[in-house]
Design a protein around this motif. Structure first.
Motif, PDB file in Angstrom:
ATOM      1  N   ALA A  77      -6.445 -11.310  -5.305  1.00  0.00           N
ATOM      2  CA  ALA A  77      -7.658 -10.712  -5.808  1.00  0.00           C
ATOM      3  C   ALA A  77      -8.035  -9.557  -4.756  1.00  0.00           C
ATOM      4  O   ALA A  77      -8.325  -8.419  -5.005  1.00  0.00           O
ATOM      5  CB  ALA A  77      -8.414 -11.768  -6.138  1.00  0.00           C
ATOM      6  N   LYS A  78      -8.073 -10.087  -3.593  1.00  0.00           N
ATOM      7  CA  LYS A  78      -8.299  -9.280  -2.400  1.00  0.00           C
ATOM      8  C   LYS A  78      -7.553  -7.798  -2.277  1.00  0.00           C
ATOM      9  O   LYS A  78      -7.758  -6.734  -2.083  1.00  0.00           O
ATOM     10  CB  LYS A  78      -8.513 -10.042  -1.017  1.00  0.00           C
ATOM     11  N   GLY A  79      -6.053  -8.101  -2.573  1.00  0.00           N
ATOM     12  CA  GLY A  79      -5.073  -7.169  -2.354  1.00  0.00           C
ATOM     13  C   GLY A  79      -5.381  -6.297  -3.573  1.00  0.00           C
ATOM     14  O   GLY A  79      -5.210  -5.144  -3.167  1.00  0.00           O
ATOM     15  N   LEU A  80      -5.488  -6.594  -4.842  1.00  0.00           N
ATOM     16  CA  LEU A  80      -5.792  -5.743  -5.940  1.00  0.00           C
ATOM     17  C   LEU A  80      -7.114  -4.801  -5.814  1.00  0.00           C
ATOM     18  O   LEU A  80      -6.959  -3.658  -6.223  1.00  0.00           O
ATOM     19  CB  LEU A  80      -5.603  -6.344  -7.090  1.00  0.00           C
ATOM     20  N   ASP A  81      -8.001  -5.564  -5.298  1.00  0.00           N
ATOM     21  CA  ASP A  81      -9.290  -4.873  -5.062  1.00  0.00           C
ATOM     22  C   ASP A  81      -9.047  -3.533  -4.124  1.00  0.00           C
ATOM     23  O   ASP A  81      -9.636  -2.482  -4.177  1.00  0.00           O
ATOM     24  CB  ASP A  81     -10.303  -5.636  -4.725  1.00  0.00           C
ATOM     25  N   HIS A  82      -8.162  -3.814  -3.030  1.00  0.00           N
ATOM     26  CA  HIS A  82      -7.907  -3.013  -1.884  1.00  0.00           C
ATOM     27  C   HIS A  82      -7.296  -1.819  -2.425  1.00  0.00           C
ATOM     28  O   HIS A  82      -7.556  -0.606  -2.444  1.00  0.00           O
ATOM     29  CB  HIS A  82      -7.141  -3.598  -0.902  1.00  0.00           C
ATOM     30  N   LEU A  83      -6.096  -2.121  -3.468  1.00  0.00           N
ATOM     31  CA  LEU A  83      -5.476  -1.269  -3.970  1.00  0.00           C
ATOM     32  C   LEU A  83      -6.241  -0.362  -5.074  1.00  0.00           C
ATOM     33  O   LEU A  83      -6.148   1.010  -5.126  1.00  0.00           O
ATOM     34  CB  LEU A  83      -4.072  -1.445  -4.615  1.00  0.00           C
ATOM     35  N   GLY A  84      -6.829  -0.921  -5.725  1.00  0.00           N
ATOM     36  CA  GLY A  84      -7.963  -0.295  -6.758  1.00  0.00           C
ATOM     37  C   GLY A  84      -8.959   0.567  -5.973  1.00  0.00           C
ATOM     38  O   GLY A  84      -9.166   1.652  -6.659  1.00  0.00           O
ATOM     39  N   LYS A  85      -9.385   0.441  -4.970  1.00  0.00           N
ATOM     40  CA  LYS A  85     -10.440   1.178  -4.065  1.00  0.00           C
ATOM     41  C   LYS A  85      -9.553   2.330  -3.911  1.00  0.00           C
ATOM     42  O   LYS A  85     -10.227   3.528  -4.102  1.00  0.00           O
ATOM     43  CB  LYS A  85     -10.810   0.497  -3.132  1.00  0.00           C
ATOM     44  N   ILE A  86      -8.358   2.133  -3.417  1.00  0.00           N
ATOM     45  CA  ILE A  86      -7.460   3.465  -3.168  1.00  0.00           C
ATOM     46  C   ILE A  86      -7.454   4.258  -4.473  1.00  0.00           C
ATOM     47  O   ILE A  86      -7.537   5.611  -4.442  1.00  0.00           O
ATOM     48  CB  ILE A  86      -6.132   3.047  -2.573  1.00  0.00           C
ATOM     49  N   ALA A  87      -7.086   3.868  -5.486  1.00  0.00           N
ATOM     50  CA  ALA A  87      -7.045   4.404  -6.663  1.00  0.00           C
ATOM     51  C   ALA A  87      -8.341   5.207  -7.176  1.00  0.00           C
ATOM     52  O   ALA A  87      -8.371   6.557  -7.231  1.00  0.00           O
ATOM     53  CB  ALA A  87      -6.681   3.694  -7.915  1.00  0.00           C
ATOM     54  N   VAL A  88      -9.427   4.655  -6.927  1.00  0.00           N
ATOM     55  CA  VAL A  88     -10.515   5.252  -7.568  1.00  0.00           C
ATOM     56  C   VAL A  88     -10.944   6.123  -6.470  1.00  0.00           C
ATOM     57  O   VAL A  88     -11.370   7.456  -7.084  1.00  0.00           O
ATOM     58  CB  VAL A  88     -11.709   4.275  -7.457  1.00  0.00           C
ATOM     59  N   GLU A  89     -10.644   6.266  -5.321  1.00  0.00           N
ATOM     60  CA  GLU A  89     -11.064   7.252  -4.527  1.00  0.00           C
ATOM     61  C   GLU A  89     -10.161   8.448  -4.486  1.00  0.00           C
ATOM     62  O   GLU A  89     -10.320   9.586  -4.115  1.00  0.00           O
ATOM     63  CB  GLU A  89     -10.636   6.827  -2.776  1.00  0.00           C
TER      64      GLU A  89
ATOM     65  N   GLU B  15       0.862  -1.326  -0.032  1.00  0.00           N
ATOM     66  CA  GLU B  15      -0.031  -0.136   0.058  1.00  0.00           C
ATOM     67  C   GLU B  15       0.781   1.126  -0.034  1.00  0.00           C
ATOM     68  O   GLU B  15       0.678   2.174  -0.757  1.00  0.00           O
ATOM     69  CB  GLU B  15      -1.044   0.190   1.205  1.00  0.00           C
ATOM     70  N   ARG B  16       1.943   1.162   0.834  1.00  0.00           N
ATOM     71  CA  ARG B  16       2.787   2.583   0.728  1.00  0.00           C
ATOM     72  C   ARG B  16       3.453   2.693  -0.438  1.00  0.00           C
ATOM     73  O   ARG B  16       3.540   3.908  -0.921  1.00  0.00           O
ATOM     74  CB  ARG B  16       3.682   2.190   1.953  1.00  0.00           C
ATOM     75  N   ALA B  17       4.142   1.492  -1.083  1.00  0.00           N
ATOM     76  CA  ALA B  17       4.697   1.814  -2.389  1.00  0.00           C
ATOM     77  C   ALA B  17       3.545   2.081  -3.349  1.00  0.00           C
ATOM     78  O   ALA B  17       3.894   3.249  -4.338  1.00  0.00           O
ATOM     79  CB  ALA B  17       5.243   0.436  -2.861  1.00  0.00           C
ATOM     80  N   PHE B  18       2.490   1.596  -3.623  1.00  0.00           N
ATOM     81  CA  PHE B  18       1.372   1.953  -4.373  1.00  0.00           C
ATOM     82  C   PHE B  18       1.045   3.528  -4.251  1.00  0.00           C
ATOM     83  O   PHE B  18       0.795   4.336  -5.354  1.00  0.00           O
ATOM     84  CB  PHE B  18       0.194   0.936  -4.335  1.00  0.00           C
ATOM     85  N   ILE B  19       0.805   3.710  -2.895  1.00  0.00           N
ATOM     86  CA  ILE B  19       0.285   5.145  -2.875  1.00  0.00           C
ATOM     87  C   ILE B  19       1.441   6.312  -3.352  1.00  0.00           C
ATOM     88  O   ILE B  19       1.041   7.298  -4.077  1.00  0.00           O
ATOM     89  CB  ILE B  19      -0.235   5.493  -1.306  1.00  0.00           C
ATOM     90  N   ASP B  20       2.564   6.073  -2.915  1.00  0.00           N
ATOM     91  CA  ASP B  20       3.714   6.865  -3.650  1.00  0.00           C
ATOM     92  C   ASP B  20       3.617   6.912  -5.072  1.00  0.00           C
ATOM     93  O   ASP B  20       3.610   7.858  -5.594  1.00  0.00           O
ATOM     94  CB  ASP B  20       5.122   6.494  -3.113  1.00  0.00           C
ATOM     95  N   HIS B  21       3.587   5.877  -5.742  1.00  0.00           N
ATOM     96  CA  HIS B  21       3.419   5.683  -7.332  1.00  0.00           C
ATOM     97  C   HIS B  21       2.248   6.569  -7.603  1.00  0.00           C
ATOM     98  O   HIS B  21       2.529   7.121  -8.792  1.00  0.00           O
ATOM     99  CB  HIS B  21       3.500   4.151  -7.539  1.00  0.00           C
TER     100      HIS B  21
END
Length: 299
Positions: free
Chosen positions: A137-149, A87-93
């Protein structure tokens, strides 16, 4: 013809400098690369390993050349590393991409991947078990929700030598993830190299395809890679990939373009082909591909 108001043509800089092997094309600078991209008629670029990560520099230099930032790759490790790390790496990216005007996040999960293993044959790729599929799948949905928000969107990159490569794996990922949060990059080259049918995948998953990579494959080099037990990395300098419009390529692009037109695709078409730039001059190949895409799409 595709709709000029809704479809744009860009290119990935991986032909100038190979992201997985940056020594291949290390002499091609950021400014040279984006200048040649603009010169050959592309309006967007993905972000490559030679590009600075200073948003002010990127926005200024892209603006000078009339280029848009499209997306950039991020490797997740959802089955190998804790979610807080991903999550941390994803949010920075995500925040970096947002700062340069991109809305798509190119995600490929590299858990158990052999993509960067120099001597590991293509056939040795890892296959997820049911529990690992659930975690992914659950992890990608979690990161995808952050992206959409945050006004962004995940486009998942099925890729050679990763756990989402084959048709059945792509099918399963699409079945197990929420289309509100996770969609798909459609890559003609990786599907072909994997032995899959790009036309079948395009028809089957069109509604989840939000980004397109136009990559070609040389059949002789592909067959040699499998016959000799080569790794993914070893296949690249031997020319397994090339661009649309190269007569040595085997991908049925006219059928691909026809389906994209009939189904009303909206988004980027991105030319991509990692090659040794000392053998395949990036400017020449960029021109060839741009002319070919224009011929079949009108863009």
């Amino acid at each position: 013809m595709l709709n000029k108001e809704k479809v744009r043509v860009g290119i990935a800089p991986i032909a100038w400098t190979e992201d997985d092997m940056p020594e291949m094309g290390a002499g091609n600078s950021f400014l040279q690369t984006i200048s040649e991209i603009a010169l050959t008629g592309y309006t967007g670029t993905e972000i490559g390993c030679q590009y600075p990560h200073n948003p002010d520099v990127l926005n200024e230099e892209f603006g000078r050349r009339g280029l848009s930032a499209i997306t950039a790759w991020i490797s997740t490790y959802i089955n190998e590393k804790p979610m807080w790390w991903n999550e941390r790496a994803f949010i920075d990216h995500m925040n970096f991409l947002k700062s340069i005007g991109a809305t798509l996040i190119n995600v490929s999960d590299q858990s158990y991947s052999i993509q960067h293993c120099w001597d590991t044959p293509l056939a040795n790729k890892y296959v997820l078990n049911d529990d690992e599929w659930d975690v992914l799948a659950k992890g990608l949905d979690h990161l995808g929700k952050i992206a959409v928000e945050n006004g962004m969107q995940i486009v998942y990159h099925h890729h050679m030598t990763t756990t989402v490569q084959k048709t059945g794996e792509i099918d399963r990922l699409m079945e197990m993830t929420d289309p509100k949060y996770v969609n798909l990059i459609y890559d003609t080259g990786h599907l072909t190299f994997s032995g899959e049918d790009p036309v079948e995948i395009l028809n089957k998953h069109f509604n989840r395809i939000k980004h397109v990579h136009l990559k070609n494959v040389r059949e002789d080099a592909m067959k040699k890679a499998y016959a000799e037990g080569k790794s993914f990395l070893r296949s690249i300098p031997e020319g397994v990939f090339t661009v649309p419009g190269d007569p040595e390529g085997m991908v049925d692009f006219p059928s691909v373009f026809k389906i994209l037109e009939e189904k009303g695709y909206e988004g980027w078409l991105v030319v991509e082909a990692e090659q040794d730039p000392d053998i395949a001059n990036p400017l020449d190949y960029a021109k060839t591909a741009r002319e070919y895409v224009n011929k079949f799409t009108g863009l």
